[in-house]
Design a protein around this motif. Sequence first.
Motif, PDB file in Angstrom:
ATOM      1  N   ARG A 117      -1.585  -2.940  -1.645  1.00 38.13           N
ATOM      2  CA  ARG A 117      -2.122  -3.595  -0.456  1.00 38.13           C
ATOM      3  C   ARG A 117      -2.344  -2.551   0.628  1.00 38.13           C
ATOM      4  O   ARG A 117      -1.573  -1.621   0.762  1.00 38.13           O
ATOM      5  CB  ARG A 117      -1.142  -4.657   0.074  1.00 38.13           C
ATOM      6  CG  ARG A 117      -0.903  -5.823  -0.887  1.00 38.13           C
ATOM      7  CD  ARG A 117      -2.153  -6.692  -1.017  1.00 38.13           C
ATOM      8  NE  ARG A 117      -1.972  -7.781  -1.962  1.00 38.13           N
ATOM      9  CZ  ARG A 117      -2.369  -7.744  -3.231  1.00 38.13           C
ATOM     10  NH1 ARG A 117      -2.948  -6.665  -3.721  1.00 38.13           N
ATOM     11  NH2 ARG A 117      -2.200  -8.789  -4.020  1.00 38.13           N
ATOM     12  N   TRP A 118      -3.408  -2.748   1.381  1.00 38.97           N
ATOM     13  CA  TRP A 118      -3.693  -1.854   2.498  1.00 38.97           C
ATOM     14  C   TRP A 118      -3.720  -2.667   3.792  1.00 38.97           C
ATOM     15  O   TRP A 118      -4.541  -3.564   3.933  1.00 38.97           O
ATOM     16  CB  TRP A 118      -5.022  -1.140   2.286  1.00 38.97           C
ATOM     17  CG  TRP A 118      -5.414  -0.194   3.392  1.00 38.97           C
ATOM     18  CD1 TRP A 118      -4.611   0.348   4.352  1.00 38.97           C
ATOM     19  CD2 TRP A 118      -6.734   0.323   3.640  1.00 38.97           C
ATOM     20  NE1 TRP A 118      -5.320   1.175   5.176  1.00 38.97           N
ATOM     21  CE2 TRP A 118      -6.630   1.180   4.771  1.00 38.97           C
ATOM     22  CE3 TRP A 118      -7.968   0.158   3.027  1.00 38.97           C
ATOM     23  CZ2 TRP A 118      -7.735   1.851   5.289  1.00 38.97           C
ATOM     24  CZ3 TRP A 118      -9.075   0.834   3.544  1.00 38.97           C
ATOM     25  CH2 TRP A 118      -8.948   1.673   4.664  1.00 38.97           C
ATOM     26  N   HIS A 119      -2.824  -2.313   4.706  1.00 39.09           N
ATOM     27  CA  HIS A 119      -2.768  -3.007   5.990  1.00 39.09           C
ATOM     28  C   HIS A 119      -3.489  -2.148   7.010  1.00 39.09           C
ATOM     29  O   HIS A 119      -2.933  -1.181   7.530  1.00 39.09           O
ATOM     30  CB  HIS A 119      -1.316  -3.267   6.390  1.00 39.09           C
ATOM     31  CG  HIS A 119      -0.538  -3.891   5.280  1.00 39.09           C
ATOM     32  ND1 HIS A 119      -0.614  -5.241   5.012  1.00 39.09           N
ATOM     33  CD2 HIS A 119       0.263  -3.364   4.330  1.00 39.09           C
ATOM     34  CE1 HIS A 119       0.140  -5.501   3.943  1.00 39.09           C
ATOM     35  NE2 HIS A 119       0.671  -4.387   3.514  1.00 39.09           N
ATOM     36  N   HIS A 120      -4.729  -2.511   7.273  1.00 39.67           N
ATOM     37  CA  HIS A 120      -5.551  -1.741   8.200  1.00 39.67           C
ATOM     38  C   HIS A 120      -5.252  -2.194   9.631  1.00 39.67           C
ATOM     39  O   HIS A 120      -5.154  -3.392   9.887  1.00 39.67           O
ATOM     40  CB  HIS A 120      -7.035  -1.971   7.857  1.00 39.67           C
ATOM     41  CG  HIS A 120      -7.969  -1.063   8.587  1.00 39.67           C
ATOM     42  ND1 HIS A 120      -8.323  -1.292   9.895  1.00 39.67           N
ATOM     43  CD2 HIS A 120      -8.612   0.065   8.198  1.00 39.67           C
ATOM     44  CE1 HIS A 120      -9.161  -0.336  10.271  1.00 39.67           C
ATOM     45  NE2 HIS A 120      -9.345   0.502   9.271  1.00 39.67           N
TER      46      HIS A 120
ATOM     47  N   GLY B 247      -6.949  -5.690   9.310  1.00 41.02           N
ATOM     48  CA  GLY B 247      -5.900  -6.478   8.663  1.00 41.02           C
ATOM     49  C   GLY B 247      -5.740  -6.066   7.211  1.00 41.02           C
ATOM     50  O   GLY B 247      -6.039  -4.929   6.851  1.00 41.02           O
ATOM     51  N   THR B 248      -5.297  -6.997   6.378  1.00 38.29           N
ATOM     52  CA  THR B 248      -5.064  -6.649   4.980  1.00 38.29           C
ATOM     53  C   THR B 248      -6.381  -6.552   4.219  1.00 38.29           C
ATOM     54  O   THR B 248      -7.128  -7.514   4.136  1.00 38.29           O
ATOM     55  CB  THR B 248      -4.131  -7.676   4.314  1.00 38.29           C
ATOM     56  OG1 THR B 248      -2.919  -7.731   5.065  1.00 38.29           O
ATOM     57  CG2 THR B 248      -3.803  -7.274   2.885  1.00 38.29           C
TER      58      THR B 248
ATOM     59  N   GLU C 271       0.239   2.837   5.818  1.00 38.99           N
ATOM     60  CA  GLU C 271      -0.485   1.563   5.817  1.00 38.99           C
ATOM     61  C   GLU C 271      -0.566   0.938   4.434  1.00 38.99           C
ATOM     62  O   GLU C 271      -0.985  -0.193   4.288  1.00 38.99           O
ATOM     63  CB  GLU C 271      -1.905   1.773   6.371  1.00 38.99           C
ATOM     64  CG  GLU C 271      -1.929   2.092   7.851  1.00 38.99           C
ATOM     65  CD  GLU C 271      -3.295   2.562   8.346  1.00 38.99           C
ATOM     66  OE1 GLU C 271      -3.387   2.925   9.524  1.00 38.99           O
ATOM     67  OE2 GLU C 271      -4.255   2.563   7.557  1.00 38.99           O
TER      68      GLU C 271
END
Length: 279
Positions: A62-65, A69-70, A38
């Motif tokens: 960046r973390w895409h949860h 979301g981001t 992620e």
Amino acid sequence: VKRKGKNDYYVYQDDILKQKLPNLMLLGDLHKSIQKNELSIVYQPIIEVKTKEIRAMETLIRWHHPIHGTVPPSQFISLAEETGFIVSIGEWVIRQACEQHQKWRKIGLPPIRIAVNISVKELQDPYFSKRIENILTEKRMAPQYLELEITESMMIYNEATILNNLLRVKEIGVRLSIDDFGTGYSSLAYLKRLDVDTVKIDRSFIADCPHSYYGSVITNTIISLAHHLGMNVIAEGVEHREQLRYLEEKGCQEAQGYLFSVPLHAAEATRLLSTGIRH
Ligand code: C2E
Ligand code: CA
Ligand code: CA
Ligand code: CA
């Protein structure tokens, strides 16, 4: 819950209720973020003011949860720091950055520096410098292309482990950069002690340029300080042409900001490196 003093306790509780609680719910997810793929990295170019050529790329996480979301780094980096998970994240970022640099070298792009943000928690690990050495060897990367961004506030810790790590990476040939320069509480003595290569003028000062007196004077003074000490200087958060004109006039070497490019995914960054910045 840390309890520093009687009054701090209440402040901290209030803090938790206002903003930490939703963050704490993210905590469990953060620990799985690396395995679940992620996390990703975006790259923002740093350009030479005179030639408009790209001289470096700063890596930003960046973390895409899956649900939220981001999630911006401002929301999870401090959480990762508090839990110590930043050490794993940090190592992952450095390895990704060096791997990307290797890819760029392999396709024959002109060599640039790659800048990585380092948290104080990472520097408190006695094996930090060793891990850097290993990654450089693994990715066959010349150390002078790696620039570690630290903040001057780290110096107030005055811990031997932090200092040793920094001295050791300098010894290997890795470059050191002071992020958000001018915003921390610190003496300037560490600039000499660590033989700092680069200072980055904080965005807040650049935002005030050239119209505000304070912003301009501070920017000017940092540029002049950097020049006299033989350091490279980068202006952060350059958004307008008149800021760039001002920086050019004052002899600031490098600049970074939305005027040139937002942070880009690897593929876009690669494209930009081959075409150059349009301006
Ligand atoms: P920073 O190191 O000062 O990074 C610059 C931030 O300013 C980035 O925000 C970038 O997207 C943003 N920025 C760039 N150009 C402009 C501009 O022209 N105008 C404005 N308003 N903003 C601009 P981002 O990516 O949200 O990162 C925020 C902070 O999170 C970073 O501040 C850094 O302290 C931290 N961070 C990001 N990635 C990492 C990482 O891999 N490790 C660690 N320890 N911290 C990281
Ligand atoms: Ca930075
Ligand atoms: Ca910064
Ligand atoms: Ca910052």
